[in-house]
Design a protein around this motif. Structure first.
Motif, PDB file in Angstrom:
ATOM      1  N   PHE A   1       0.758  -1.107   0.063  1.00 37.51           N
ATOM      2  CA  PHE A   1      -0.114   0.006   0.029  1.00 37.51           C
ATOM      3  C   PHE A   1       0.957   1.221   0.035  1.00 37.51           C
ATOM      4  CE2 PHE A   1      -3.384  -2.433   2.704  1.00 37.51           C
ATOM      5  CZ  PHE A   1      -3.403  -3.295   1.693  1.00 37.51           C
TER       6      PHE A   1
ATOM      7  N   LEU B   1      -6.213   2.468  -4.149  1.00 34.71           N
ATOM      8  CA  LEU B   1      -6.493   1.203  -3.877  1.00 34.71           C
ATOM      9  C   LEU B   1      -7.682   0.687  -3.734  1.00 34.71           C
ATOM     10  CD1 LEU B   1      -3.907   1.481  -0.506  1.00 34.71           C
ATOM     11  CD2 LEU B   1      -3.453   0.057  -2.575  1.00 34.71           C
TER      12      LEU B   1
ATOM     13  N   TYR C   1      -6.776  -4.723   0.005  1.00 30.38           N
ATOM     14  CA  TYR C   1      -6.774  -3.233   0.985  1.00 30.38           C
ATOM     15  C   TYR C   1      -8.585  -3.429   1.555  1.00 30.38           C
ATOM     16  CZ  TYR C   1      -7.464   1.566   1.835  1.00 30.38           C
ATOM     17  OH  TYR C   1      -7.600   2.598   2.298  1.00 30.38           O
TER      18      TYR C   1
END
Length: 186
Positions: free
Chosen positions: A82, A90, A96
């Motif tokens: 990330f 994301l 995520y």
């Protein structure tokens, strides 16, 4: 009793984009520098900082007459896959979504786990306090670092995300008998 000042570093380009910036060693952006220069902060005897540029630069702006002591383990969490991305980049990513669904507690894919991160930060915090007992210590660190330390040591107990703090802001506290008390926002 030891007085503690926790200050989250000033804004960076990544912060302006809302990106997860952990291991990326970004400097402060111009807006971040200006905001810090315009604000008054409590006085300190000792300045302790994460090794990341954004923290060292923040410490230098706020406490330019004091030497900065670097504690490597106060650096931000490694956000793994990330890193450098924001919510819109994301959005739709299954990893995520799983992280969000976990309440932000699961390990970042190819990054650091919440427990490991918190343990690392808290060990460094206790080391810094024991080496500077009785002084007013300014910790110039990351939002996650502050959240980890306060979640573990603050009384009354609150959750990790209850201690979120904006760039260039933080808390003035007292540490005694293994607990952080008298928390005031700065």
């Amino acid at each position: 009793m030891t007085r503690l000042i926790f200050i989250r570093h000033g804004k960076t380009g990544g912060n302006l984009r809302g990106a997860y910036i952990g291991r990326t060693d970004e400097p402060l952006c111009d807006e971040g520098k200006s905001e810090l220069e315009a604000k008054m902060f409590p006085e300190a005897d000792i300045v302790i900082s994460s090794p990341m540029k954004r923290c060292v630069q923040t410490a230098d702006i706020i406490y330019n007459k004091l030497p900065i002591r670097i504690y490597d383990n106060l650096r931000e969490c490694d956000f793994g896959d990330f890193e450098g991305k924001n919510y819109s980049e994301l959005n739709g990513n299954a990893d995520y979504q799983a992280w969000i669904d976990s309440g932000g507690t699961m390990q970042f894919p190819n990054g650091e786990g919440h427990t490991d991160f918190t343990d690392r930060c808290c060990r460094a915090f206790l080391q810094a306090v024991s080496e500077n007992e009785g002084k007013t210590i300014a910790f110039i660190v990351h939002g996650g670092t502050i959240m980890s330390v306060l979640e573990r040591f603050a009384e009354p107990k609150k959750g990790y995300y209850d201690y979120m703090v904006k760039n260039g802001c933080g808390f003035l506290t007292e540490f005694s008998d293994g607990s952080i008390r008298a928390i005031k926002e700065i």
